[in-house]
Design a protein around this motif. Sequence first.
Motif, PDB file in Angstrom:
ATOM      1  N   ARG A 129      27.626  46.448  43.014  1.00 13.53           N
ATOM      2  CA  ARG A 129      28.654  47.422  42.629  1.00 13.53           C
ATOM      3  C   ARG A 129      29.970  47.057  43.304  1.00 13.53           C
ATOM      4  NH1 ARG A 129      29.292  53.345  44.417  1.00 13.53           N
ATOM      5  NH2 ARG A 129      27.909  52.635  46.039  1.00 13.53           N
ATOM      6  N   LEU A 130      31.037  47.087  42.542  1.00  9.85           N
ATOM      7  CA  LEU A 130      32.392  46.903  43.061  1.00  9.85           C
ATOM      8  C   LEU A 130      33.085  48.255  42.999  1.00  9.85           C
ATOM      9  CD1 LEU A 130      34.772  44.816  43.793  1.00  9.85           C
ATOM     10  CD2 LEU A 130      35.459  45.216  41.441  1.00  9.85           C
ATOM     11  N   VAL A 131      33.700  48.667  44.098  1.00  9.34           N
ATOM     12  CA  VAL A 131      34.416  49.929  44.144  1.00  9.34           C
ATOM     13  C   VAL A 131      35.869  49.630  44.485  1.00  9.34           C
ATOM     14  CG1 VAL A 131      34.611  52.185  45.250  1.00  9.34           C
ATOM     15  CG2 VAL A 131      32.362  51.166  44.900  1.00  9.34           C
ATOM     16  N   PHE A 164      32.766  45.511  47.846  1.00 15.42           N
ATOM     17  CA  PHE A 164      31.462  45.463  47.200  1.00 15.42           C
ATOM     18  C   PHE A 164      30.574  46.463  47.919  1.00 15.42           C
ATOM     19  CE2 PHE A 164      32.803  40.987  46.309  1.00 15.42           C
ATOM     20  CZ  PHE A 164      32.897  41.136  44.936  1.00 15.42           C
ATOM     21  N   ALA A 165      30.156  47.487  47.225  1.00 11.90           N
ATOM     22  CA  ALA A 165      29.336  48.530  47.833  1.00 11.90           C
ATOM     23  C   ALA A 165      27.863  48.259  47.558  1.00 11.90           C
ATOM     24  CB  ALA A 165      29.731  49.893  47.269  1.00 11.90           C
ATOM     25  N   ILE A 168      37.642  53.232  40.640  1.00  9.86           N
ATOM     26  CA  ILE A 168      36.970  52.481  39.581  1.00  9.86           C
ATOM     27  C   ILE A 168      35.703  51.886  40.187  1.00  9.86           C
ATOM     28  CG2 ILE A 168      37.116  50.510  38.001  1.00  9.86           C
ATOM     29  CD1 ILE A 168      40.222  50.813  38.282  1.00  9.86           C
ATOM     30  N   GLN A 169      34.574  52.047  39.508  1.00  9.57           N
ATOM     31  CA  GLN A 169      33.328  51.446  39.955  1.00  9.57           C
ATOM     32  C   GLN A 169      32.789  50.573  38.828  1.00  9.57           C
ATOM     33  OE1 GLN A 169      30.423  53.971  41.781  1.00  9.57           O
ATOM     34  NE2 GLN A 169      31.988  55.283  42.724  1.00  9.57           N
ATOM     35  N   ASP A 221      33.824  41.705  51.646  1.00 12.20           N
ATOM     36  CA  ASP A 221      34.755  42.336  50.716  1.00 12.20           C
ATOM     37  C   ASP A 221      35.322  41.267  49.796  1.00 12.20           C
ATOM     38  OD1 ASP A 221      34.358  44.808  51.791  1.00 12.20           O
ATOM     39  OD2 ASP A 221      36.186  44.821  52.998  1.00 12.20           O
ATOM     40  N   PRO A 222      35.678  41.624  48.571  1.00 11.77           N
ATOM     41  CA  PRO A 222      36.244  40.640  47.656  1.00 11.77           C
ATOM     42  C   PRO A 222      37.580  40.115  48.182  1.00 11.77           C
ATOM     43  CG  PRO A 222      36.367  42.838  46.714  1.00 11.77           C
ATOM     44  CD  PRO A 222      35.589  42.948  47.978  1.00 11.77           C
ATOM     45  N   THR A 223      37.865  38.903  47.852  1.00 14.85           N
ATOM     46  CA  THR A 223      39.114  38.279  48.287  1.00 14.85           C
ATOM     47  C   THR A 223      40.122  38.286  47.138  1.00 14.85           C
ATOM     48  OG1 THR A 223      38.203  36.133  47.681  1.00 14.85           O
ATOM     49  CG2 THR A 223      37.983  36.793  49.980  1.00 14.85           C
TER      50      THR A 223
END
Length: 182
Positions: A44-46, A75-76, A23-24, A82-84
């Motif tokens: 962008r979140l991947v 997070f790209a 999912i992006q 990176d998200p927590t």
Amino acid sequence: WEVGVRATALEGRLRGQISYFEIQVKNLIDFDTTPPPQLVNRSRLVSRGSELEFDWQALEWLDLRGGVTFNYTNFAGNGGPDPTNRPKWRGFAEVAIEPVDAIELSLRILAVSSVKATSFRTGSAVSTLAGYERVDFRAAWTPLEWVDLFVEIENLTNRTYREAVGFESPGIAPRAGVTFRL
């Protein structure tokens, strides 16, 4: 997108599936706890991972179910952290019995991996919340084809765990309800 394979064996009594997903999300608005705390636009979140599930009807009245999910999220494109608050691993094992028609009893063990977490209260400090296991019970009665009455007890063993910084599990959590199928 998601791609997977489902299969059955033993005249449909053994079912399983394995899948891979990605999912992006573009232009995600995220709460950044780095002082001063603020909403920030992430480019962008991947989120990608895989799942494996099975269901084996061992006897006419006994089902064994299980599954595991691996999900890596980052997070790209922005070089940020990176998200927590997102565990990478989750899994469950469940035993379900149907002692008589229209009644199902199940016992499920859920396992969740450790997770890096932050909160408004801790600012940019990242804590590691321990992984945990939880035991849940469910009893359901289907008096009519379109009605289910159920009672669930989450965290049957009263395990203390945290899903967020500063918040312990509520302990044993019973609930009851009705489901209507149209």
